[in-house]
Design an enzyme around this catalytic site. Structure first.
Site, PDB file in Angstrom:
ATOM      1  N   HIS A  97       5.438  -5.469  15.729  1.00 34.61           N
ATOM      2  CA  HIS A  97       5.891  -4.848  14.594  1.00 34.61           C
ATOM      3  C   HIS A  97       6.889  -3.366  14.816  1.00 34.61           C
ATOM      4  O   HIS A  97       7.768  -3.200  14.448  1.00 34.61           O
ATOM      5  CB  HIS A  97       4.756  -4.132  13.577  1.00 34.61           C
ATOM      6  CG  HIS A  97       3.793  -5.614  13.160  1.00 34.61           C
ATOM      7  ND1 HIS A  97       2.551  -5.755  13.260  1.00 34.61           N
ATOM      8  CD2 HIS A  97       4.314  -6.718  12.519  1.00 34.61           C
ATOM      9  CE1 HIS A  97       2.226  -6.612  12.870  1.00 34.61           C
ATOM     10  NE2 HIS A  97       3.316  -7.527  12.315  1.00 34.61           N
TER      11      HIS A  97
ATOM     12  N   LYS B 107      -5.703 -13.644   1.038  1.00 35.45           N
ATOM     13  CA  LYS B 107      -5.558 -13.524   2.428  1.00 35.45           C
ATOM     14  C   LYS B 107      -6.680 -12.439   2.774  1.00 35.45           C
ATOM     15  O   LYS B 107      -7.036 -11.344   2.374  1.00 35.45           O
ATOM     16  CB  LYS B 107      -4.266 -12.912   2.837  1.00 35.45           C
ATOM     17  CG  LYS B 107      -4.178 -13.006   4.566  1.00 35.45           C
ATOM     18  CD  LYS B 107      -2.656 -12.957   4.705  1.00 35.45           C
ATOM     19  CE  LYS B 107      -2.410 -13.129   6.205  1.00 35.45           C
ATOM     20  NZ  LYS B 107      -0.777 -12.873   6.495  1.00 35.45           N
TER      21      LYS B 107
HETATM   22  O1  PNS Z   1       2.701 -10.086   7.999  1.00 34.36           O
HETATM   23  P1  PNS Z   1       2.710 -11.298   7.113  1.00 34.36           P
HETATM   24  O2  PNS Z   1       1.536 -11.662   6.609  1.00 34.36           O
HETATM   25  O3  PNS Z   1       3.338 -12.492   7.769  1.00 34.36           O
HETATM   26  O4  PNS Z   1       3.818 -10.798   5.949  1.00 34.36           O
HETATM   27  C1  PNS Z   1       4.100 -11.881   4.904  1.00 34.36           C
HETATM   28  C2  PNS Z   1       4.861 -11.228   3.644  1.00 34.36           C
HETATM   29  C3  PNS Z   1       3.870 -10.203   3.030  1.00 34.36           C
HETATM   30  C4  PNS Z   1       5.927 -10.276   4.143  1.00 34.36           C
HETATM   31  C5  PNS Z   1       5.242 -12.153   2.628  1.00 34.36           C
HETATM   32  O5  PNS Z   1       4.184 -12.806   2.221  1.00 34.36           O
HETATM   33  C6  PNS Z   1       5.578 -11.638   1.290  1.00 34.36           C
HETATM   34  O6  PNS Z   1       6.695 -11.096   1.222  1.00 34.36           O
HETATM   35  N1  PNS Z   1       4.713 -11.357   0.322  1.00 34.36           N
HETATM   36  C7  PNS Z   1       4.812 -10.895  -1.091  1.00 34.36           C
HETATM   37  C8  PNS Z   1       5.094 -11.600  -2.034  1.00 34.36           C
HETATM   38  C9  PNS Z   1       6.482 -12.289  -2.211  1.00 34.36           C
HETATM   39  O7  PNS Z   1       7.295 -11.548  -2.626  1.00 34.36           O
HETATM   40  N2  PNS Z   1       6.705 -13.592  -1.563  1.00 34.36           N
HETATM   41  C10 PNS Z   1       7.817 -14.257  -1.424  1.00 34.36           C
HETATM   42  C11 PNS Z   1       8.718 -14.923  -2.641  1.00 34.36           C
HETATM   43  S1  PNS Z   1       7.609 -16.357  -3.230  1.00 34.36           S
END
Ligand code: PNS
Length: 159
Positions: free
Chosen positions: A17, A41
């Site tokens: 990251h 989660k």
């Molecule tokens: O570190 P991660 O868990 O792989 O991150 C995933 C994340 C948080 C970037 C993704 O799940 C996200 O953008 N979540 C927010 C909800 C959203 O906007 N989802 C996408 C459109 S349905």
């Protein structure tokens, strides 16, 4: 002002990251690291703990700040005048899901996603794998900054 967001769970933040965040900070005026709250989660660290850990290990970058958000990422972008989402792509296995999300985010609110290739040294790295290695007493010194190792070790020991 070109403001971008680096979203994720960051449970905890890794060198993978940090590499993307540092490189993004050299390209844009401001980088917001957004800790996304996902009620479904189960995380090892609370949102507040993750925010504090990220702030600690990114303190050296003046144009990087940290925030949290519960909801759609595109709504965060719209509300905070974020021009684009920046994400690291580790391998082709990331691609399908990331492409799908980027297309949904583009369609929902016209928010662009920029993919940066992860440095080869971090291409296999994930917070989940690091937690698994640490759980079984493996060496995680190559994957996380020292203050994060300390907190992860303490949290696992307290379980
Ligand atoms: O570190 P991660 O868990 O792989 O991150 C995933 C994340 C948080 C970037 C993704 O799940 C996200 O953008 N979540 C927010 C909800 C959203 O906007 N989802 C996408 C459109 S349905």
């Amino acid at each position: 002002m070109k403001r971008v967001v680096c979203p994720g769970s960051f449970d905890p933040i890794t060198f993978g990251h940090l590499d993307i965040i540092k490189r993004a900070s050299e390209l844009f005026d401001e980088v917001v690291i957004a800790v996304l709250v996902n009620q479904t989660k189960k995380t090892l660290f609370t949102v507040e703990e993750r925010l504090a850990m990220i702030a600690e290990v990114t303190a050296e970058y003046p144009n990087v700040r940290v925030d949290s958000w519960s909801g759609l990422l595109v709504d965060y972008c719209e509300r905070h005048d974020v021009k684009a989402i920046v994400k690291g792509l580790r391998a082709v296995t990331d691609f399908d899901y990331e492409l799908q999300m980027s297309q949904i985010n583009l369609q929902l609110k016209g928010i662009e996603t920029l993919f940066m290739s992860t440095a080869p040294a971090h291409s296999f790295l994930s917070s989940s794998l690091v937690k698994e290695i640490a759980t079984f007493g493996g060496d995680i010194s190559a994957y996380l900054p020292a203050p994060i190792i300390e907190k992860l070790t303490a949290r696992l020991a307290a379980r």
